[in-house]
Design a protein around this motif. Structure first.
Motif, PDB file in Angstrom:
ATOM      1  N   TYR A  67      32.875 -76.260  69.977  1.00  0.00           N
ATOM      2  CA  TYR A  67      32.804 -74.676  69.916  1.00  0.00           C
ATOM      3  C   TYR A  67      31.949 -74.017  69.113  1.00  0.00           C
ATOM      4  O   TYR A  67      31.651 -73.093  69.326  1.00  0.00           O
ATOM      5  CB  TYR A  67      34.328 -74.107  69.708  1.00  0.00           C
ATOM      6  N   LEU A  84      37.767 -63.636  77.031  1.00  0.00           N
ATOM      7  CA  LEU A  84      37.884 -64.038  75.761  1.00  0.00           C
ATOM      8  C   LEU A  84      38.527 -63.026  74.834  1.00  0.00           C
ATOM      9  O   LEU A  84      39.686 -63.228  74.063  1.00  0.00           O
ATOM     10  CB  LEU A  84      36.601 -65.004  75.084  1.00  0.00           C
ATOM     11  N   TYR A  91      42.983 -67.455  73.042  1.00  0.00           N
ATOM     12  CA  TYR A  91      41.838 -67.682  73.012  1.00  0.00           C
ATOM     13  C   TYR A  91      41.105 -67.727  71.549  1.00  0.00           C
ATOM     14  O   TYR A  91      40.020 -67.876  71.325  1.00  0.00           O
ATOM     15  CB  TYR A  91      40.905 -67.630  74.081  1.00  0.00           C
ATOM     16  N   TYR A  93      41.224 -69.349  68.769  1.00  0.00           N
ATOM     17  CA  TYR A  93      40.853 -70.569  68.219  1.00  0.00           C
ATOM     18  C   TYR A  93      39.399 -70.695  68.796  1.00  0.00           C
ATOM     19  O   TYR A  93      38.415 -71.215  68.062  1.00  0.00           O
ATOM     20  CB  TYR A  93      41.337 -71.817  68.629  1.00  0.00           C
ATOM     21  N   TYR A  94      39.030 -70.789  69.979  1.00  0.00           N
ATOM     22  CA  TYR A  94      37.861 -70.448  70.618  1.00  0.00           C
ATOM     23  C   TYR A  94      36.895 -69.677  70.020  1.00  0.00           C
ATOM     24  O   TYR A  94      35.791 -69.888  69.524  1.00  0.00           O
ATOM     25  CB  TYR A  94      37.807 -70.406  72.088  1.00  0.00           C
ATOM     26  N   TYR A  98      33.836 -70.468  67.379  1.00  0.00           N
ATOM     27  CA  TYR A  98      32.467 -70.239  67.703  1.00  0.00           C
ATOM     28  C   TYR A  98      31.653 -69.179  66.837  1.00  0.00           C
ATOM     29  O   TYR A  98      30.317 -69.178  66.713  1.00  0.00           O
ATOM     30  CB  TYR A  98      32.629 -69.253  69.373  1.00  0.00           C
ATOM     31  N   THR A 297      38.069 -77.486  79.453  1.00  0.00           N
ATOM     32  CA  THR A 297      36.767 -76.701  79.200  1.00  0.00           C
ATOM     33  C   THR A 297      36.078 -76.518  80.342  1.00  0.00           C
ATOM     34  O   THR A 297      34.933 -76.265  80.442  1.00  0.00           O
ATOM     35  CB  THR A 297      35.866 -77.636  77.958  1.00  0.00           C
ATOM     36  N   ALA A 302      37.601 -70.676  78.664  1.00  0.00           N
ATOM     37  CA  ALA A 302      37.224 -71.577  77.742  1.00  0.00           C
ATOM     38  C   ALA A 302      36.152 -72.580  78.350  1.00  0.00           C
ATOM     39  O   ALA A 302      35.520 -73.588  77.488  1.00  0.00           O
ATOM     40  CB  ALA A 302      38.503 -72.756  77.440  1.00  0.00           C
ATOM     41  N   PHE A 304      32.538 -74.130  78.594  1.00  0.00           N
ATOM     42  CA  PHE A 304      31.375 -74.080  77.948  1.00  0.00           C
ATOM     43  C   PHE A 304      30.064 -73.581  78.578  1.00  0.00           C
ATOM     44  O   PHE A 304      29.725 -74.335  79.637  1.00  0.00           O
ATOM     45  CB  PHE A 304      31.100 -75.398  77.294  1.00  0.00           C
TER      46      PHE A 304
END
Length: 482
Positions: A67, A84, A91, A93-94, A98, A297, A302, A304
């Motif tokens: 991330y 997000l 989300y 944590y993402y 990031y 993912t 989430a 990528f």
């Protein structure tokens, strides 16, 4: 749930540090206390072999690093970014990883536990049980016990190598003795303080575990998640590589390749779901470890989205581009506004099984290639890179890479590492490692929800913070500087 001990001592099987549930820990305790439950008999070697061969005990690897790396790039204002931002409870944590925030897992969040931390310490816990209790079994000789102990030591070493490369500063020989490592737990006791050992102490333990293990490891493996000699040498090569000891890393990479050197030929693959092996029998993998976290993912917010710089390095003749990435509409029609490509290896191949972050044959080849480039052997370095690339480039499009000198070869080796390992943790580790060299230092800038974030070269944000949940359970665990 678990509660903190005011005396800074641990009271739940000595593994409260992992943030595991009481149910799991109680289950482990009952398991090793079994007297006559069917085939599981206390003091018998098979008891521990079953623990060792359970993928749920040892398969998990780091999941949070990608991330933060420059492999991914959210398009500010895109539907994915908005989704997000609108779902911070699920989300955060993402978004926090990031944008390199000082807190990744907020206590108030639905995702307050750091599963990278807890999964890796779970592996340490089970490994410790095997290492310390197998010598007491009454139905096996030391010669029969040692291979079981050796395989557990490899898992423990691999877990600590991941922990120290996520939650500690990159290895620096001059400061490693003072830099904060991670809690080093080698014996499960009912009470123990979880102060952080130094980075040097953690690395010394990793090397000690692997050197003890390798002579007793089996020469081959039936499944990629079971440690063999190639696994032990592979983890040892990775360890020295991230200590910037490239000569030792190359030597042990050669040792791993002497036992296992298969490279999958992707050049003609058109349907990975049919042609690509599952992780447990992939002949390239020396020791399978899956990136596990809160969510996959492949679908939803989430997912990528690959960075423009990565896509430029990949190129559309590269089968890793063709097989492991996809267009936005295959993720969601709502995401077409982001353009570009999305990581899709999990979706194409064996249902989430192949985001492997464990050591592989290609990793050993590129470790050796980097050593050769760093020691002036440009042609030999490029020979190794091309041995890999001929299996990765679409048939009919392959052209061998050349280098004008050793410095150019080193750049090309590092680019090949980015192609081979994108969205599989090692790019983040490489960014950390290469920060010690001025020519590879970089400043990463990204926008999210209208705000610009910058990761400066050698920033403290290259070290992930330890979750507040774990620190509340274990107040003696010192937080990383932010």
């Amino acid at each position: 749930m678990l509660t903190s001990n005011p005396a800074n001592m641990r009271t739940i099987n000595g593994v409260k540090l992992a943030g595991l549930s009481l149910i799991f820990l109680t289950a482990c305790s009952k398991y090793t206390d079994i007297k006559t439950q069917g085939a599981l008999v206390n003091g018998k070697l098979d008891n521990y072999s079953l623990l060792l061969n359970s993928t749920s005990n040892f398969a998990a690897g780091p999941s949070i690093c990608d991330y933060a790396s420059d492999d991914i790039q959210l398009v500010d204002g895109s539907n994915q970014q908005k989704e997000l931002a609108a779902n911070t409870l699920s989300y955060d944590y993402y978004m926090n990883a990031y944008t390199w925030q000082p807190t990744i897992y907020a206590i108030a969040s639905a995702n307050y536990q750091d599963y990278t931390w807890s999964n890796l310490y779970n592996s340490v816990t089970i490994a410790n049980i095997i290492v310390n209790e197998v010598p007491t079994v009454d139905d096996a000789t030391p010669a029969q016990q040692e291979p079981v102990i050796a395989q557990a030591l490899v898992h423990r070493a691999d877990a600590y190598l991941s922990l120290v490369n996520v939650y500690s500063k990159p290895y620096n020989r001059t400061t490693a003795g003072a830099d904060l490592g991670v809690p080093l737990v080698l014996v499960q006791t009912t009470t123990q303080p979880l102060v952080r050992a130094s980075v040097q102490t953690v690395y010394d333990q990793i090397l000690s575990d692997l050197r003890r293990a390798i002579p007793s490891l089996p020469p081959t493996q039936n499944f990629s998640f079971i440690p063999s000699k190639a696994s032990g040498y592979g983890v040892l090569a990775r360890c020295f590589f991230y200590m910037n000891m490239y000569d030792s890393a190359a030597r042990y990479a050669d040792s791993a390749l002497a036992y296992k050197a298969t490279v999958l030929d992707l050049s003609t693959v058109t349907d990975p779901a049919m042609s690509y092996p599952q992780y447990f029998n992939n002949p390239e993998i020396l020791l399978a470890k899956q990136a596990r976290g809160y969510s996959g993912t492949t679908y939803g917010p989430a997912t990528f989205r690959l960075s423009d710089t990565l896509l430029h390095v990949l190129g559309d003749d590269d089968q890793r581009y063709n097989l492991y990435t996809t267009t936005p509409e295959n993720i969601s029609f709502d995401y077409t506004d982001a353009g570009g490509r999305f990581f899709f290896m999990e979706g194409n191949v064996s249902n989430y099984n192949n985001r492997n972050v464990g050591v592989t044959v290609p990793e050993m080849m590129l470790i050796k290639a980097e050593y050769l480039a760093r020691t002036g052997s440009a042609n030999a370095a490029m020979d190794l890179v091309n041995q890999l690339r001929i299996k990765r480039i679409k048939q009919g499009s392959y052209v061998a890479l050349t280098a004008t000198n050793a410095d150019d070869a080193l750049v090309k080796v590092i680019q090949e590492r980015q192609r081979e390992f994108f969205c599989r943790m090692l790019r983040w580790w490489d960014l950390r490692r290469l920060n010690s060299e001025a020519r590879f230092q970089t400043t990463i800038t990204r926008r999210f929800n209208g705000t610009t974030y910058t990761l400066a070269r050698n920033s403290n944000r290259y070290v992930f913070p330890i979750s507040e949940y774990n620190r509340r359970l274990n107040p003696e665990i010192e937080q990383n500087p932010r």
